[in-house]
Design a protein around this motif. Sequence first.
Motif, PDB file in Angstrom:
ATOM      1  N   LEU A   1      55.577  28.894  45.882  1.00 22.54           N
ATOM      2  CA  LEU A   1      55.097  30.272  45.921  1.00 22.54           C
ATOM      3  C   LEU A   1      55.770  30.975  47.109  1.00 22.54           C
ATOM      4  O   LEU A   1      55.801  30.448  48.210  1.00 22.54           O
TER       5      LEU A   1
ATOM      6  N   ALA B   1      48.491  31.352  42.523  1.00 18.94           N
ATOM      7  CA  ALA B   1      49.122  32.404  43.336  1.00 18.94           C
ATOM      8  C   ALA B   1      48.404  32.576  44.670  1.00 18.94           C
ATOM      9  O   ALA B   1      48.190  33.699  45.138  1.00 18.94           O
TER      10      ALA B   1
ATOM     11  N   GLU C   1      49.356  26.178  44.531  1.00 16.94           N
ATOM     12  CA  GLU C   1      49.730  27.521  45.002  1.00 16.94           C
ATOM     13  C   GLU C   1      50.389  28.326  43.876  1.00 16.94           C
ATOM     14  O   GLU C   1      50.122  29.518  43.705  1.00 16.94           O
ATOM     15  N   ILE C   2      51.265  27.645  43.126  1.00 17.98           N
ATOM     16  CA  ILE C   2      51.942  28.346  42.026  1.00 17.98           C
ATOM     17  C   ILE C   2      50.936  28.730  40.942  1.00 17.98           C
ATOM     18  O   ILE C   2      50.920  29.856  40.435  1.00 17.98           O
TER      19      ILE C   2
ATOM     20  N   MET D   1      51.205  14.818  48.157  1.00 15.71           N
ATOM     21  CA  MET D   1      50.256  15.827  48.637  1.00 15.71           C
ATOM     22  C   MET D   1      50.951  17.188  48.729  1.00 15.71           C
ATOM     23  O   MET D   1      50.401  18.214  48.336  1.00 15.71           O
ATOM     24  N   VAL D   2      52.163  17.210  49.252  1.00 22.00           N
ATOM     25  CA  VAL D   2      52.898  18.471  49.353  1.00 22.00           C
ATOM     26  C   VAL D   2      53.163  19.032  47.962  1.00 22.00           C
ATOM     27  O   VAL D   2      52.996  20.229  47.707  1.00 22.00           O
ATOM     28  N   ASN D   3      53.577  18.153  47.045  1.00 19.52           N
ATOM     29  CA  ASN D   3      53.799  18.583  45.659  1.00 19.52           C
ATOM     30  C   ASN D   3      52.532  19.162  45.052  1.00 19.52           C
ATOM     31  O   ASN D   3      52.569  20.176  44.339  1.00 19.52           O
TER      32      ASN D   3
ATOM     33  N   VAL E   1      50.005  20.552  46.626  1.00 18.07           N
ATOM     34  CA  VAL E   1      49.736  21.855  47.241  1.00 18.07           C
ATOM     35  C   VAL E   1      50.613  22.930  46.600  1.00 18.07           C
ATOM     36  O   VAL E   1      50.152  24.022  46.265  1.00 18.07           O
ATOM     37  N   VAL E   2      51.879  22.613  46.411  1.00 18.04           N
ATOM     38  CA  VAL E   2      52.811  23.577  45.801  1.00 18.04           C
ATOM     39  C   VAL E   2      52.373  23.928  44.385  1.00 18.04           C
ATOM     40  O   VAL E   2      52.360  25.095  43.989  1.00 18.04           O
ATOM     41  N   GLN E   3      51.982  22.910  43.603  1.00 22.02           N
ATOM     42  CA  GLN E   3      51.534  23.169  42.234  1.00 22.02           C
ATOM     43  C   GLN E   3      50.304  24.070  42.206  1.00 22.02           C
ATOM     44  O   GLN E   3      50.208  25.004  41.395  1.00 22.02           O
TER      45      GLN E   3
ATOM     46  N   PHE F   1      55.269  21.608  54.911  1.00 21.62           N
ATOM     47  CA  PHE F   1      54.634  22.338  53.817  1.00 21.62           C
ATOM     48  C   PHE F   1      55.491  23.586  53.647  1.00 21.62           C
ATOM     49  O   PHE F   1      55.817  24.255  54.638  1.00 21.62           O
TER      50      PHE F   1
END
Lengths: 490, 86
Positions: free
Chosen positions: A248, B56, B52-53, B44-46, B48-50, A218
Motif C-alpha cells: 500500500l 487500504a 494493508e492492501i 509476518m511482513v507479508n 501485514v502487507v496483504q 515493514f
Amino acid sequence: MTISARELVSHWAHQEAERTAVLLPNESVSYASLHKSIAERAAILKQLGIRPGAQVALSFPNSIEFIIWLFAIFESDLVACPLDPKLSSPEVQQLLDRGEIDCLAGVAPGTMTHWHQLDSLPDASGHLWCRSTDVQTCKTVTGAVLRQFTSGSTGQAKHILRTDKQLTEDYSHFCTHLDLHKTERFLGVAPFYHAFGALGLLASLSLGATIIPMPRFFPGELLAAACLYQPTMLLASPPIIELLGRCLLGENEDKAFANLRYCICSTGRLSDSASNAFTTRYHVPVSVLYGSSETLSATIDLDPGFESNRVGKPFPGVEFRIFDDVGGILKAGDIGRIGLQSPAACTQYAQSDKALVCIDDFILLGDRGYSDQSGNLYVLGRDDQINIGGYKVDRTEIEIAIRENLPVSYVAVLPYHRAGQPALRAVVEADPEEVTVAMITRTCKDHLANYKVPARIEIYPRLPRDENGKVLVAKLDSDEVGSTSKEQNV
Amino acid sequence: MSTNNIRARCLAILGSFLVNPGELEKVNQGASLLDFSSLDSLSMVNLVVQLEIEFAVRLDADELDTVLATLDSLTDYLEKNSGGQA
C-alpha cells in the motif's frame, strides 16, 4: 585512498569530525560522536581484560548499537561474530559452541542462563556476556577481524574467518566501481550481520557518508524513512524489493526513492515481475549483485533492462570462469559450473572438516550458469546433478522448466528414495489455486525427457525462509515445511 | 462494512499464512496471531502487507503486538481505521 575496515570511523572522526555518520529518528550522529562512543566501549572491553583475538558475538538489529559494538570490538583487537538477532537461544548456543565463541554482546541470552554478565552498561547498550567468569579462558583466533556464517540454507551454516584486508577489498571495489561519494545516504535495511548488509554499512563508513539503520523491515516504515531522508543508496533482498513493489502506498510515497542512485538487490533470485513492479512504481532500476559469504561481492548488473538470470560483470579485481564437469574452461554461451576468484574471498572455512571447492584458485559455490560475449555472467541455479536410474539429471534444468512456464515463486528439485531407488521430488511454492500437480507434471513432460519428470510433486503456499528471504532448503525434508501440500506419485 | 465481513476477509487472508492444521481454527477461537510457527518474521511482513492492501489501511508497526493480539483486536483496528472504506 583505501582505509582499512578497523579504522573507518576513527579516520573520518579525525578528518571531518562533524560529518554525519548515522541518522536516527531523533538524532544526527557525527563521526566524532560515534567514535567517542566506540572508544568508550572499547575502553570497557580492555578493562575487562579480554585477550586480543578473543571472539565476541554480536546480537543486535541494524542500529547504532550494532555499529558501536562492532567497531569497539575492532579497536580492542577482538574478533566480531555478528549473529541474526532473531535466532532462538538453542540456535545461538549451537553457533557459539561450534565457533568456540565465548563472549556475546546483546540483550539477555535467553535460556543460556549459565552465561555471566560482565558489564554494567545502560540497558539500551545491550550487555556483554561470557561463557566463563574468567575472561582469560576465552578461546582466541589469529589473523581475523570478523567471523561470518553462511546462510545454512542448504545445510548447516559454515563459518568463515575474515581478514581486514578481505573486508577492505570488498567495500573498496564496490565504492570504486559505482563511483560513490561522501554525500551518499545509505538506507540500511539489509541486515548488518549478513555479508550484504555489512557491505552497505562498511561502504558508507569508508566514504565518510551517512547510513540510516533500519532495525526492522515493514514497507510503511521504510517508505516513511525514505521520504524523510531521501537516500541515494538502497541495498535490499528480493523479498524487500517485491514487497515495496506491491505494498500500500501513502501520499507521495511513490517519490520516496526519487534521489536513489542505485537500488541494489542481492542474497537471492529476483523475479522479473518483482523488478518490474518496483521500477514501474519508483522509476528506479534494480541492479542485481551476485556473490556469496565465501567470495563477498563478485559481480553487479548495471546494464539497462532487467533480465532475471543476469548478474552482470565482475567488480574490479574479481574474475569468474565457467567450468565443465571435469574442470575444463567453457567458452561464452556454454552452461557449466561457476567459479569465482577475488582478493576479497576467504581461503578456507574456519571448521577443519569443511573444505572450499576450488579449481585453479576459482571457488566453486555450487551455482550453474554461463557467460555471454559481453562478459556478463548468468546464474541459472544450483549445480547439482542427481543420478536417476543411470541417467545424470541436472536439477537446474527441471527447475527452470517449471519456473519459466508456471506462476511459481520458488521451486527446488530434490532427491529422495522411492522403494529404495533414487527419485526426484519437486517442492514448489505457489498458490495451490493457480498451480496444480497436474499442471507441473504436464509442463515437465512438454519440456523434458520422461526420466526428468519428478515422481513426487509438493505445492506449498509458503516455504520456510531466512531473514533475507532465502528458502531454507535444509528444512524442506522436514515437517517444518508445513502440511498443506498436494502430493502425487506420478 | 460490517464487523463480520471484516472478520471473514481477515480469516481468508490468514488462511494462506497459517498453513499448519488447526491454526486457523485456533485463531477463530481467540488465540493470539503472534504465537504460530507458520508466521516467521518474513511471513509476518507479508501478512501485514496483504492486510494493508485488502483494507487500504496502513498498520502501525509499533502497535502490531496489540493489533495482532487476536482476530478480534485486528478486526476492531481495521474497523476503526478504515473509515468505512474497507
